[in-house]
Design a protein around this motif. Structure first.
Motif, mmCIF file in Angstrom:
data_model
loop_
_atom_site.group_PDB
_atom_site.id
_atom_site.type_symbol
_atom_site.label_atom_id
_atom_site.label_comp_id
_atom_site.label_asym_id
_atom_site.label_seq_id
_atom_site.Cartn_x
_atom_site.Cartn_y
_atom_site.Cartn_z
ATOM 1 N N LEU A 1 0.819 -1.065 -0.144
ATOM 2 C CA LEU A 1 -0.082 -0.044 -0.079
ATOM 3 C C LEU A 1 0.807 1.314 0.140
ATOM 4 O O LEU A 1 1.614 1.389 0.924
ATOM 5 C CB LEU A 1 -1.016 -0.210 1.271
ATOM 6 N N GLU A 2 0.896 1.734 -1.045
ATOM 7 C CA GLU A 2 1.644 3.087 -1.489
ATOM 8 C C GLU A 2 1.392 4.236 -0.467
ATOM 9 O O GLU A 2 2.361 5.091 0.061
ATOM 10 C CB GLU A 2 1.864 3.524 -2.794
ATOM 11 N N HIS A 3 0.045 4.585 -0.354
ATOM 12 C CA HIS A 3 -0.440 5.799 0.306
ATOM 13 C C HIS A 3 -1.497 5.101 1.339
ATOM 14 O O HIS A 3 -2.531 5.286 1.036
ATOM 15 C CB HIS A 3 -1.008 6.805 -0.454
ATOM 16 N N PRO A 4 -1.148 4.688 2.599
ATOM 17 C CA PRO A 4 -1.826 4.440 3.587
ATOM 18 C C PRO A 4 -2.790 5.464 3.972
ATOM 19 O O PRO A 4 -2.616 6.521 3.857
ATOM 20 C CB PRO A 4 -1.097 4.027 4.693
ATOM 21 N N PRO A 5 -4.165 5.110 4.142
ATOM 22 C CA PRO A 5 -5.068 5.834 4.555
ATOM 23 C C PRO A 5 -4.803 6.819 5.772
ATOM 24 O O PRO A 5 -3.970 6.166 6.638
ATOM 25 C CB PRO A 5 -6.509 5.117 5.169
ATOM 26 N N PRO A 6 -5.269 8.048 6.187
ATOM 27 C CA PRO A 6 -5.060 8.558 7.226
ATOM 28 C C PRO A 6 -5.380 8.300 8.537
ATOM 29 O O PRO A 6 -6.290 8.921 9.276
ATOM 30 C CB PRO A 6 -5.545 10.181 6.946
ATOM 31 N N SER B 1 1.484 -0.065 6.020
ATOM 32 C CA SER B 1 2.046 -0.800 5.162
ATOM 33 C C SER B 1 3.378 -0.597 4.877
ATOM 34 O O SER B 1 4.135 0.328 5.533
ATOM 35 C CB SER B 1 1.498 -0.499 3.836
ATOM 36 N N GLY C 1 5.102 -0.471 2.390
ATOM 37 C CA GLY C 1 5.294 0.463 1.379
ATOM 38 C C GLY C 1 6.302 -0.014 0.418
ATOM 39 O O GLY C 1 7.026 0.730 -0.436
ATOM 40 N N THR D 1 7.560 -1.654 -3.218
ATOM 41 C CA THR D 1 6.954 -1.839 -4.601
ATOM 42 C C THR D 1 6.495 -3.221 -5.065
ATOM 43 O O THR D 1 6.993 -4.166 -4.822
ATOM 44 C CB THR D 1 8.069 -1.571 -5.667
ATOM 45 N N GLU E 1 -7.722 4.418 -0.454
ATOM 46 C CA GLU E 1 -6.454 4.051 -0.844
ATOM 47 C C GLU E 1 -6.107 2.729 -0.960
ATOM 48 O O GLU E 1 -5.561 2.211 -1.919
ATOM 49 C CB GLU E 1 -5.657 4.689 0.267
ATOM 50 N N ASN E 2 -6.741 1.905 -0.379
ATOM 51 C CA ASN E 2 -7.061 0.434 -0.349
ATOM 52 C C ASN E 2 -7.568 0.006 -1.734
ATOM 53 O O ASN E 2 -7.054 -0.599 -2.581
ATOM 54 C CB ASN E 2 -7.675 -0.251 0.744
#
Length: 358
Positions: free
Chosen positions: A141-146, A152, A154, A156, A296-297
Motif C-alpha cells: 500500500l503506497e499511500h496508507p489512509p490517514p 504498510s 510500502g 513496490t 487508498e486500499n
C-alpha cells in the motif's frame, strides 16, 4: 441465462451475538460498476465467528457475513466493462447484506473482482481473496489512509513495472506461514524476489510451504530465544521485512525481537507489543485487508485484482489454499466456524457451497 429469482437462501445473524439461521432473503441487484454473482463457493475466516461471538464490526441487524466469494456473473451493473454473463470470478465481499458471501447471490465491485482461470476451481478460488488482500495491502500500500492504526511496508508491488524480483537478495520472514494470510505473504514475497524467505509453522506443513516459496521453515513452537538464533543464522543477522500473519501477543513480541533495526514488522492485527520493549529504529505497521474501502486500499486492490492476478494463477505463481468442503451448503457453516474457533483447522481452508443448501 435463466431468469433470476426474487428470493434466495442466506445464513443470517438475526441480532447481535445471536445464533446463525438460514432464512429466505431478497436477491440484491448490482448498481453502477458492480456485478451480481451466483455464489458457488464461499470460504470461512476467523472474523466470521468473531463477529457472531463478540459482536464485532457489524452494527446493523439482521446481518450476513462471509468474505471469500467465488461464482458466476449473473448480471452486469451500469458501466461495467471487461466482464460477461457467465464469467467465472472471485472477489472479497464485505459485511453488508448485499455484499456478504454467506448467501446464494451477492453483489461485487467489478474493479476488485478477478476472473478465475481454467486450472482453478470455484472452491480453490474462494480461498484466495481475504488472505491475498491482507498480505498485499500490508506489503504494497503506497499511500496508507490517514488512520494511525493502519499502515504498510510500502514496498513496490510485483505487478508494477520493475516490481517482480525487485528485492532479490533481501531477507524476509513470515510468522504463521500456514495460515491463509501467511501462505499469500510467502508467495508475494517470492514474486518480489526476497530470499531467504523464512516461515514459522507446524512442521507437518513445511514441505507444502516450500512449494509456495519459503526457503526455510522453522517450528512455530520454538522458544523465542532459539527462534531468534535460528532466524539470525539464516538471515546472517539482517532481516529486512517480517510479516506476523498470526499477530497474537506472543508472536508479535517474538517477531519484534527478531527483526533488524531499520527493518519493518507488518502485523495482521492490532499492535499489542509493550511500549517498554520497543526500539525507535524498528517500524511497526498494521495491515487492513479490505480491498473495497477506504479509497487508498481500493486503488491498490484494483491493480491487484486486474488481469495480472488471473495470469499468476494460471502460471502457478499464486496458488490457492488447500480446500476442505463442508457438507449441507450454508447449513454446514456454523459447525465449520466452531472448528475455526477451537483451532481445529490446520493448513486448509473450509469452503461451503451455498447452492447446495436444502
Amino acid at each position: 441465462m435463466p431468469a433470476l429469482p426474487d428470493t434466495q437462501k442466506a445464513l443470517v445473524l438475526p441480532a447481535k451475538q445471536a445464533d446463525f439461521v438460514v432464512r429466505a432473503v431478497p436477491v440484491p441487484r448490482p448498481g453502477p460498476g458492480q456485478l451480481l454473482l451466483k455464489v458457488h463457493a464461499v470460504a470461512l475466516n476467523p472474523i466470521d465467528w468473531k463477529i457472531q461471538k463478540f459482536g464485532w464490526v457489524v452494527t446493523e441487524y439482521p446481518a450476513i457475513v462471509g468474505s471469500d466469494v467465488a461464482g458466476t456473473v449473473e448480471e452486469l451493473g451500469e458501466g461495467v466493462e471487461g466482464f460477461q454473463l457467465g464469467d467465472r470470478v472471485f472477489q472479497q465481499g464485505h459485511f453488508t447484506v448485499r455484499h456478504a458471501g454467506f448467501q446464494q447471490y451477492a453483489v461485487a465491485n467489478a474493479d476488485t473482482t478477478a476472473k478465475i482461470p481454467d486450472n482453478v476451481t470455484f472452491e480453490e478460488a474462494s480461498t484466495i481473496p481475504v488472505g491475498l488482500s491482507t498480505a498485499a495491502l500490508g506489503l504494497y500500500l503506497e499511500h496508507p489512509p490517514p488512520n494511525p492504526g493502519i499502515g504498510s511496508a510500502g514496498l513496490t508491488a510485483p505487478w508494477e513495472d520493475g516490481g517482480r524480483g525487485k528485492y532479490a537478495g533481501r531477507s524476509f520472514a513470515v510468522f504463521g506461514g500456514a495460515s491463509s494470510v501467511g501462505q499469500a505473504v510467502i508467495q508475494l514475497a517470492s514474486l518480489s524476489g526476497f530470499s531467504p524467505i523464512v516461515a514459522t509453522a507446524s512442521l507437518h506443513n513445511a514441505e507444502f510451504l516450500r512449494t509456495l516459496g519459503a526457503t526455510h521453515v522453522l517450528d512455530r513452537k520454538l522458544p523465542s530465544e532459539q527462534l531468534k538464533k535460528e532466524v539470525e543464522k539464516i538471515t546472517k543477522g539482517s532481516l529486512d521485512v517480517i510479516y506476523d500473519a498470526v499477530s497474537l501477543p506472543d508472536t508479535q513480541l517474538a517477531a519484534y525481537e527478531v527483526f533488524s533495526p531499520g527493518g519493518i514488522l507488518v502485523l495482521a492485527s492490532y499492535d499489542v507489543i509493550p511500549e517498554e520493549r520497543k526500539d525507535s529504529g524498528k517500524r511497526v505497521v498494521r495491515a487492513w485487508g479490505q480491498p473495497n474501502y477506504p479509497s487508498e486500499n481500493r486503488v491498490v486492490a484494483a491493480k491487484l485484482y486486474g488481469e495480472q492476478l488471473t495470469s499468476w494463477l494460471k502460471e502457478g505463481a499464486i496458488k490457492p489454499n488447500r480446500v476442505e468442503v463442508l457438507p449441507n451448503g450454508l447449513e454446514g457453516i456454523p459447525e465449520g466456524l466452531e472448528r475455526l474457533r477451537d483451532d481445529r483447522v490446520s493448513g486448509v481452508k473450509l469452503v461451503a457451497h451455498p447452492q447446495e443448501t436444502a
